[in-house]
Design a protein around this motif. Structure first.
Motif, short mmCIF file in Angstrom:
data_model
loop_
_atom_site.label_atom_id
_atom_site.label_comp_id
_atom_site.label_asym_id
_atom_site.label_seq_id
_atom_site.Cartn_x
_atom_site.Cartn_y
_atom_site.Cartn_z
N ALA A 15 0.83 -1.21 0.00
CA ALA A 15 0.00 0.00 0.00
C ALA A 15 0.86 1.26 0.00
O ALA A 15 0.57 2.23 -0.72
N VAL A 16 1.93 1.27 0.77
CA VAL A 16 2.80 2.44 0.83
C VAL A 16 3.47 2.68 -0.53
O VAL A 16 3.54 3.81 -1.04
N ALA A 191 0.72 0.45 0.37
CA ALA A 191 2.10 0.12 0.05
C ALA A 191 2.25 -1.29 -0.51
O ALA A 191 2.85 -1.50 -1.57
N ALA A 192 1.74 -2.29 0.22
CA ALA A 192 1.96 -3.68 -0.18
C ALA A 192 1.32 -3.97 -1.53
O ALA A 192 1.91 -4.65 -2.40
N ILE A 193 0.09 -3.47 -1.72
CA ILE A 193 -0.60 -3.71 -2.99
C ILE A 193 0.20 -3.08 -4.14
O ILE A 193 0.33 -3.68 -5.22
N ALA A 194 0.73 -1.89 -3.89
CA ALA A 194 1.49 -1.22 -4.94
C ALA A 194 2.71 -2.02 -5.34
O ALA A 194 3.04 -2.11 -6.54
N ALA A 195 3.42 -2.59 -4.37
CA ALA A 195 4.62 -3.36 -4.69
C ALA A 195 4.30 -4.53 -5.61
O ALA A 195 4.99 -4.77 -6.60
N ALA A 196 3.24 -5.25 -5.24
CA ALA A 196 2.88 -6.40 -6.06
C ALA A 196 2.45 -5.97 -7.46
O ALA A 196 2.85 -6.57 -8.46
N LEU A 197 1.62 -4.93 -7.50
CA LEU A 197 1.14 -4.48 -8.80
C LEU A 197 2.27 -3.91 -9.66
O LEU A 197 2.31 -4.13 -10.87
#
Length: 460
Positions: A15-16, A191-197
């Protein structure tokens, strides 16, 4: 439990990262938009305003100098008048070189026509002054006022567009700041979602880039092969015909040899046209900047080729003696332009009692104007400039004549791609007057004469 925590940590980190990337993307997009708008103001609107202001000033300066020349001692002012006219042309060319909006593109052709009419009115006034005749400035003022008014319209258009772009810059700044704050507030959650995406997106982009690279390479290879096949399929029969004509020329008498010589000349012109079209297509509609065509030579070849079809249509084909100059295009392209226009006039002569086609060439300081006028029925009013669009034909001519309506569209596409202009009007002969204007080849000197008042037909 550990697995759930790991999931939460990864989710928070993603997410970050996503929020940070989103904030960065918004900021970069806003920066690009602001930069593009600023460049449009500094490189387009501002230079356009400067060019039109200079053009208006030089028009008024020329009027003042011509007034002085008409009152006496024109020889002392001709150097200043020539300097002012050169600066006027330079301002027009600077504006023409700038990227144009739709509004500017709609206004600019009228400016070109008005400046050309003013320039020729100035020349007529100077001829009178040199001969000691009275030079009423009021004869010059309507042309100067029309050119200055059109320049003012373009100047106002540029000023209005600059103001609109400045307002957009301010709005972009406000929007970007607001979105950046909102995205920064969501950084911890996304932050976490952004990293994966981002990771998946990067892999996807790389895969698409690789596929696109392979596709471009394959298409380029196919296009090159296709161009080679076209050149072979078109030029090989021409080579065979050329060989056959050469053999006939060696084995026949003098009378037949003249006919064979004409056939060889026409064959050579066909080959030059095919070569020019192939070069033009391979260049992606970008002409060779070093190409040039010698006008008298092109007119001589055109006259030899078109007199037989003109005689077959019982049309009097007249060529004025062309000026000694060259234009910035290949000989094949110039042959295509002139041949299309002359054959179009011959084709649509109709049942006119007076059957005449007149070809003239006029050299200007920075360009050369070609005109083809006829005594036919002319262009239907409802068509106008649409006659240069593909597949556009008059209802009556479409029913009576063969063809699909690409000749004039080809003329316009070639002229525009070579930095010229094209148009149609009514001929003094009663029919249509087609004209196109091409830049002179680099290193060409100024023409030695201008168009005489007795033949005032002027492209609109």
């Amino acid at each position: 439990m550990k697995a759930r925590t790991l999931i939460h940590v990864v989710a928070a980190f993603t997410a970050v990262v996503l929020a940070f990337v989103g904030s960065t993307m918004v900021s970069q997009r806003a920066a690009r938009e602001v930069r593009d708008l600023s460049l449009r103001i500094s490189r387009d609107a501002a230079p356009g305003i400067e060019a039109m202001a200079t053009l208006r000033a030089e028009v008024r300066r020329v009027e003042t100098l011509v007034r002085g020349a008409g009152e006496g001692a024109p020889g002392g002012l001709e150097a200043e008048i020539a300097d002012a006219r050169q600066k006027l042309d330079s301002a027009q060319l600077r504006f023409q070189a700038l990227p144009m909006s739709d509004a500017e593109r709609a206004l600019f052709p009228r400016l070109v026509a008005n400046v050309r009419a003013f320039d020729e009115a100035v020349e007529r006034a100077l001829v009178k002054a040199r001969n000691g005749e009275a030079t009423p400035v009021r004869e010059l003022l309507p042309f100067g006022d029309a050119a200055a008014a059109q320049a003012q319209h373009l100047l106002d258009t540029d000023a209005r567009e600059a103001q609109e772009m400045a307002a957009r810059i301010e709005a972009v700044h406000e929007r970007a700041n607001r979105l950046a704050l909102e995205l920064d507030a969501l950084c911890a959650v996304l932050a976490a979602i952004a990293a994966a995406l981002v990771g998946r997106a990067v892999r996807h982009v790389l895969r698409l880039q690789e596929e696109n690279r392979r596709l471009i390479e394959r298409k380029a290879e196919e296009l090159e092969q296709f161009a080679g096949r076209v050149a072979h399929d078109v030029l090989s029969p021409l080579s065979a015909v050329s060989l056959a004509l050469s053999l006939v020329q060696k084995t026949t008498g003098a009378g037949s040899q003249n006919a064979v010589a004409r056939g060889m000349s026409s064959l050579s012109r066909v080959r030059s046209v095919v070569d020019a079209l192939l070069d033009f297509a391979r260049a992606g509609a970008q002409p060779d900047p070093a190409a040039h065509a010698y006008v008298p030579q092109a007119i001589a070849g055109l006259e030899e080729e078109l007199r037989p079809p003109a005689a077959a249509e019982n049309v009097d084909l007249v060529f004025d003696r062309p000026p000694d100059c060259a234009v910035a295009c290949s000989p094949g392209v110039l042959a295509i332009l002139l041949t299309n226009l002359v054959r179009n006039s011959l084709k649509y002569m109709g049942e006119s009692g007076v059957r005449r086609v007149h070809v003239s060439v006029r050299a200007r300081r920075t360009s050369v104007v070609f005109e083809v006028e006829d005594s036919g029925p002319g262009i239907p009013e409802e068509l106008g400039d649409r006659i240069f669009e593909p597949y556009v034909r008059g209802k009556e001519t479409a029913a009576k004549k063969s063809g699909i309506g690409l000749g004039l569209a080809t003329v316009k596409r070639l002229v525009v791609s070579h930095g010229g202009t094209v148009g149609v009007g009514k001929s003094p002969l009663g029919g249509a007057l087609f004209w196109f204007e091409l830049p002179r080849a680099e290193g060409e000197s100024e023409p030695g004469s201008v168009r005489s008042p007795e033949n005032p037909a002027q492209p609109a």
